[in-house]
Structures are given as structure tokens and as C-alpha cells.
Enzyme design. Sequence first.
Site, PDB file in Angstrom:
ATOM      1  N   GLU A 249       0.810  -1.228   0.000  1.00 27.70           N
ATOM      2  CA  GLU A 249       0.000   0.000   0.000  1.00 27.70           C
ATOM      3  C   GLU A 249       0.848   1.284   0.000  1.00 27.70           C
ATOM      4  O   GLU A 249       0.820   2.057   0.960  1.00 27.70           O
ATOM      5  CB  GLU A 249      -0.983  -0.025   1.173  1.00 27.70           C
ATOM      6  CG  GLU A 249      -1.942  -1.203   1.058  1.00 27.70           C
ATOM      7  CD  GLU A 249      -3.047  -1.212   2.110  1.00 27.70           C
ATOM      8  OE1 GLU A 249      -2.964  -0.428   3.067  1.00 27.70           O
ATOM      9  OE2 GLU A 249      -3.990  -2.000   1.947  1.00 27.70           O
ATOM     10  N   GLU A 352      -4.086  -8.811  -1.598  1.00 29.17           N
ATOM     11  CA  GLU A 352      -4.686  -8.712  -0.253  1.00 29.17           C
ATOM     12  C   GLU A 352      -6.134  -8.257  -0.298  1.00 29.17           C
ATOM     13  O   GLU A 352      -6.500  -7.366  -1.059  1.00 29.17           O
ATOM     14  CB  GLU A 352      -3.904  -7.718   0.614  1.00 29.17           C
ATOM     15  CG  GLU A 352      -4.418  -7.661   2.056  1.00 29.17           C
ATOM     16  CD  GLU A 352      -3.759  -6.560   2.872  1.00 29.17           C
ATOM     17  OE1 GLU A 352      -2.532  -6.422   2.799  1.00 29.17           O
ATOM     18  OE2 GLU A 352      -4.472  -5.827   3.560  1.00 29.17           O
TER      19      GLU A 352
END
Length: 501
Positions: A249, A352
Site C-alpha cells: 500500500e 490482499e
Amino acid sequence: MKRTLNHLKPYYIYTLFICLALVACKKELEKTEDNSEKLDNQIAFSTQNKTIQVYTTAKNSDLRLTKTDDLTFKKGVQPKETEISVFVNPEKSFQTFIGIGGAISDASAEVFSKLNKDKQQELLQAYYSKEKGIGYSLLRTTIHSSDFATGSYTYIQEGDSTLKTFSIEHDKQFRIPMIKKAIETAGGTLLTYASPWSPPAFMKSNKNMLKGGTLLPEFYQSWANYYTKFIKAYEKENIPIWGITIQNEPMATQTWESCIYTAEAERDFLKNYLGPTMEKEGLGDKNIVIWDHNRDLITQRANVILSDPEAAKYVWGTGFHWYETWTGGDPMFDNLKAVNEAFPDKKLLFTEGCNEKFDPDKYQYWPNAERYGNSMINDFNSGTVGWTDWNILLDQTGGPNHVGNFCFAPVHADTTTGELVYTPSYYYIGHFSKFIRPNAKRVSTSVSRSVLLSTSFLNEDGKMVTVVMNKSDNALTYNFFVGSEKTVVEIPARSIQTLVY
């Protein structure tokens, strides 16, 4: 002059003949190459003498990956617009599948260690056994700590830019033993990759592993070396590492371990440091995945990095998550298709996803499972080659998580009673992972009504697998066409089915 030209005429004719022959050969070669490409996109499959085994998981029932029917094909006829149909075209195939799995985080391993031996074995088989469980074939883990751990840590002493103190001793207590058991249960092979959440604090602009910050340029080389140290240390423990993502991220400033990279920063770190360092250290065969964040900004990240040949040469593919819906919008599946169309030589990998905001009263909350089904079908139909859930196991609080970011997992352990809780998400994932095996090819599949979602894969053993999800509150009957053959299938309300034939 006239005599000379007449004398040379046979040579001109001969030369012209040779040129025409070469042109003809070139056209035939191009035609053969075109046919080869077409053949690569076609697979040999027949419904003749095939029985269709139907497995179903449905809301408000006890059906959980339960075999519910054996069907046979018959000659199909033109369906009507008033009928619901699913169409599979075995003559058109697409990406090659690499696997489905989940992450063994510190949290998963710590909870696992609190279970008795029988429950540990039950969990391992539930995930990694093809016969007794759902046959996970993919595994993600973290490079030192993430939020899903009891605290932050790295593999070096703070300030050690030379990495002389590098050690994975921390992981040997819980995480590495669990990963080894998972690999063993999976039959000795489990495609494993790793992701960092943050560099060590001293390498960052904010001097903190948490709350964003950026990697300082003077530590680019040291941080690149860190990945190679991790890979070699894990492989020394007999855990083969298939690849790495550059940063979990990279556009999110989180209360937990996080680090910000613009697209240009990730590109330059990759092409000037990480890629060359991996090659120099003999790890050029490891796969590097960029982005590892949500679908919303994926096209911009891919455009910047993959349009640069010097960076793109190190990239296996682009990883992504499903959390773009936090802004209030819908999942951005079309962005995956845009990346796949623009860079067809690179792969897409779901790295994810989990259901946020843990609530023990929602263990059996059906929309959580449907989120998995919706994402997996649409991701695969957009070109994704593999799909990785987040934590495979969490406790009765949705943790441990050292910053209170408690979430759902497909399976929870109540560490006070020692019992395992299987959520509907586990079964929805299983409708894919149990039946679609590595190296399967995705096959063209479409539906005639938006209440259904569907995708298909042909396994190496010749068995076709079609997953159909019913998003509606009504039981439905649909025509199931495979080429020109068909059968009729009943699907319960709010359910998912796998058809194996």
C-alpha cells in the site's frame, strides 16, 4: 545495348521468380504463425460422456461446499431471452492460473501457536489439503512486522545501515514453523511471496515505521539489500521465495507500518536499486510485483513503471487490493482490464483483501462471503492470474493487531475455548481454490442475466471448472451451455456453485 538486355533477360526472370517465391513463403509463414497463435488460444475439450458434479454453498441452509447434483449434457437449442443462461466457450482461453491462498502473518502464526495439536492439524488441513480442505496453493508473508502482530520490529538493530546485525530469529518462534507446516500439508510446494510494510525507522523521512513517511535516498541501496537478505535467510530455512512486492500500500499513510512511494519513486527505486541488486545477488529469477495497493490508482502506477523499459524489465506483474471501496464507490474492475490491455506481457495478482471492522456477531454475515465471490470472479475475468486473501487465521478479537485495526479472517480461533470458527468466506473461497489448480487456463464464460456471475478454468488434468454465483434473494434455474451442449441447473438464493466436468 539491345543485345545486352536480351542477354540478361533470363536472369531478370529468374530473379523475379525467386522474389515471388520468397514473398509467398513469407505469407505462408505468417499464416502459420497466425494459426499457431490461434491454436494457443484454443484448448482441446469435449463434453462427450462427461458428468457434471455440482457443489453448493447457500445462505439459510446447511450447504457448505456440499455436492448437490450429478448432471449430464444434451444437445443445446437456441435459448430464449426469458431464460437465464451461462455460456462457456472452450475454444477461447486466456491467462494461466498460478494459485489461490492467504497470508501467514505474525498474527496468524501467534494464534495458531495457542491451539492444541489436533486443532492445529485441523486448520492446516482445512486450508492446505486438496482432499480434506480447500487446497490453498499460494502464500503471502511479511518482511518483518505489519499491523497484524503484537508489536513493531525489524531484522536489524536500529541504525545498522550495513545490515551486519540482520537476523530472522524473531520469525523462528511462530511464523516460520507455521509456514513449514503449511508447505508440508500442501504436498511440499506452496508458491510463497513476501511484502514489506515499512523500512526501519532510521531509513525514513519521519523516523517512524508507522504513519507513512518516505524512504530516504541515502538508504535506497541499504533497503534494496534488505530484501535479498530476507530471501536468502528464508531459503536457508527451506522456504523457497517465489517473489516479492516492493511495498504494501505505497499510497496509504496508515496508523500502522507504512511508507509512501509515488509512481516515479517506486519506478526509480526499482530500476536503479532493487532490480540490479536482486540480479547482482543471484536472485534475478525472483519475481518482483509493483503497486500492491487498490484498484483505483492501479492504471497510473502501471503506466509510469511499465512504460519505462529499464524499470519494466524487472517487473513480473502488478499486485492489487480491494479496499478502494473505502471512499464510497464500487470495486474498480475495469481498471484491471485497462492494465491488462495496455501491458499484456505483465501479470495481475490480487495480493490482499479482508473484511474490515471485526464484529463477533457477524461471523456468519453472508455479505462478507459474497464480497469474496464477487471480487474473485470479476478479478479472474479481468485477467488476474492469482488471488491471495489476507490473514488465514485471527482470534476472537479479530487480532492480534498492535494498533487496533481488527478485521475478519475466513477462520477464527477462540483462544479461550480452543475452537475454530469457519465463516462463509472460507467456503466461498473454497469454491475456487479446491477445484481450480495451478496451471489451469481461464476459459471464455458469460452470463445472460446480471444476477449471476461466472468464471471458468480448464485444469491440466482435462477437467473444466465453472463457478456460478447467485447474488439474488431468489432461487433460480439456468441453462448451462458448454459449446453447443447444455444442461439445466438449479441454484439457491444467495449461493455459490462449482460445476466440475
